[in-house]
Design a protein around this motif. Structure first.
Motif, short mmCIF file in Angstrom:
data_model
loop_
_atom_site.label_atom_id
_atom_site.label_comp_id
_atom_site.label_asym_id
_atom_site.label_seq_id
_atom_site.Cartn_x
_atom_site.Cartn_y
_atom_site.Cartn_z
N MET A 108 0.82 -1.20 0.00
CA MET A 108 0.00 0.00 0.00
C MET A 108 0.86 1.25 0.00
N VAL A 109 0.35 2.29 -0.63
CA VAL A 109 0.96 3.62 -0.59
C VAL A 109 -0.01 4.54 0.15
N HIS A 110 0.49 5.24 1.16
CA HIS A 110 -0.39 6.09 1.97
C HIS A 110 -0.90 7.28 1.18
N ARG A 111 0.00 7.99 0.51
CA ARG A 111 -0.30 9.12 -0.38
C ARG A 111 -0.61 10.44 0.31
N ASP A 112 -0.64 10.48 1.64
CA ASP A 112 -0.87 11.77 2.32
C ASP A 112 -0.11 11.83 3.64
N VAL A 113 1.18 11.49 3.57
CA VAL A 113 2.03 11.54 4.76
C VAL A 113 2.35 13.00 5.08
N LYS A 114 2.01 13.43 6.29
CA LYS A 114 2.28 14.80 6.75
C LYS A 114 2.23 14.82 8.27
N SER A 115 2.69 15.90 8.85
CA SER A 115 2.83 15.96 10.32
C SER A 115 1.50 15.86 11.05
N THR A 116 0.41 16.31 10.42
CA THR A 116 -0.90 16.21 11.08
C THR A 116 -1.47 14.79 10.99
N ASP A 168 5.69 8.23 -0.84
CA ASP A 168 5.60 8.30 0.62
C ASP A 168 6.96 8.67 1.22
N VAL A 169 8.03 8.14 0.63
CA VAL A 169 9.38 8.45 1.11
C VAL A 169 9.65 9.95 0.97
N TYR A 170 9.26 10.52 -0.15
CA TYR A 170 9.44 11.97 -0.35
C TYR A 170 8.69 12.75 0.74
N SER A 171 7.43 12.41 0.94
CA SER A 171 6.62 13.11 1.94
C SER A 171 7.21 12.96 3.34
N CYS A 235 15.68 11.71 1.07
CA CYS A 235 14.28 11.30 0.90
C CYS A 235 13.54 12.27 -0.01
N ALA A 236 13.86 13.56 0.13
CA ALA A 236 13.16 14.60 -0.62
C ALA A 236 13.83 14.91 -1.96
N ASN A 237 14.66 14.01 -2.42
CA ASN A 237 15.31 14.19 -3.72
C ASN A 237 14.24 14.24 -4.81
N PRO A 238 14.31 15.20 -5.74
CA PRO A 238 13.31 15.29 -6.81
C PRO A 238 13.19 14.02 -7.65
N SER A 239 14.28 13.24 -7.71
CA SER A 239 14.28 12.00 -8.48
C SER A 239 13.98 10.82 -7.56
N LYS A 242 16.64 8.14 -6.68
CA LYS A 242 17.74 8.47 -5.77
C LYS A 242 17.30 8.49 -4.30
N ARG A 243 16.05 8.16 -4.06
CA ARG A 243 15.55 8.14 -2.68
C ARG A 243 15.77 6.78 -2.04
N PRO A 244 15.99 6.73 -0.72
CA PRO A 244 16.14 5.45 -0.03
C PRO A 244 14.78 4.77 0.17
N SER A 245 14.80 3.50 0.48
CA SER A 245 13.56 2.81 0.84
C SER A 245 13.25 3.12 2.30
N MET A 246 12.04 2.81 2.77
CA MET A 246 11.69 3.08 4.16
C MET A 246 12.53 2.21 5.09
N SER A 247 12.93 1.03 4.65
CA SER A 247 13.79 0.17 5.48
C SER A 247 15.15 0.83 5.68
#
Length: 291
Positions: A108-116, A168-171, A235-239, A242-247
């Protein structure tokens, strides 16, 4: 309602859709899989639901310390979260997302990861909430790529045409920067509007103290902070490639917390030694000497 899930209508992003009857007569499509199959200590639990006289409600466990944003905003009468506590919260949230990505079948992808959407219980254990935009994907299938834009401005993956676990990693990277800086994700009055651009600007000036939340008053281990900052920007890399996995994110965050705890334990030992020396010195001065 579905006569023991007798007739499947199809399968979408929220799980299998079944044909059913409401009150024995009205035909309905029933989506049940998504919420019922998600169980993890770092995900807010679904306790039950209510369908009474036209009132529909989902019932979740109560999280007494509200959300992460509440404790970072400075607008409420709450204690400042220590850096070590923020790291533990980040690890908890990352564990919840890792479960969605690799622990669920299909993933699953959450799609709305944020501090709230990171809620805190009475022990400040963090749990991911709000699966309203979550999407389920079959493993080993190109269907894990979605072109549907969803989420909150500022936290949205710039690669909006390729929504996957990396979104999700970006968020999460944005949330981590928010936890470190206590800055708004988007601030029209800032030199650089988006938090990633602002952090990059300050980083080029080489002063990490200008990045960290001033409410921490420098009470953190610089090594753990630098490592966490590098992780957040990765994690916030535009590409997405180049982002890591959550693990991988979890592994680095645990290293950061270990480094922070080692510093605190070392400082505590030094304070204890200093106190012991002071006691010895004090005792030798006040005890009458033989003449």
């Amino acid at each position: 309602m579905t006569n023991n899930f007798q007739r499947a209508l199809g399968e979408g992003g929220f799980g299998i859709v079944y044909h059913g009857y409401l009150n024995g007569s009205e035909e309905v499509a029933v989506k049940v899989e998504l919420l019922l199959r998600v169980h993890h200590t770092n995900l807010v639990s679904l306790v039950g639901y209510c369908d009474e006289r036209g009132h529909l409600a989902l019932i979740y466990e109560y999280m007494s310390n509200v959300d992460l944003k509440h404790h970072l905003s400075g607008k409420h009468d709450v204690s400042i979260l220590k850096w070590s506590t923020r790291l533990r919260i980040a690890i908890d949230a990352a564990l919840g997302l890792e479960y969605l990505h690799i622990g669920c079948r299909p993933s699953m992808v959450h799609r709305d990861v944020k501090s709230t959407n990171i809620l805190l219980d009475d022990q400040f254990t963090a749990k991911i909430a709000d699966f309203g935009l979550s999407r389920s994907f079959q493993l080993g299938d190109e269907s894990h790529i979605s072109t549907v834009v969803a989420g909150t401005p500022g936290y949205l993956d710039p690669e909006t045409g390729r929504l996957s676990e990396m979104s999700d990693v970006y968020s999460f990277g944005i949330v981590l920067l928010e936890m470190m800086t206590n800055q708004r994700v988007i601030d029209q009055n800032r030199e650089k509007r988006h938090i990633t651009e602002w952090v990059a600007l300050v980083l080029n000036r080489g002063d990490i103290t200008k990045i960290m939340d001033p409410n921490l008053y420098g009470d953190y281990n610089s090594n753990s902070v630098w490592k966490a900052l590098e992780l957040a920007m990765s994690c916030a890399n535009p590409s997405s490639e180049k982002r890591p996995s959550m693990s991988q994110v979890i592994s680095v965050l645990k290293e950061c917390l270990t480094s922070e705890n080692l510093m605190r334990n070392k400082n505590h030992d030094m304070e204890s030694d200093s106190s012991l020396e002071l006691t010895k010195s004090f005792d030798t001065e006040v005890v009458p000497r033989a003449r």
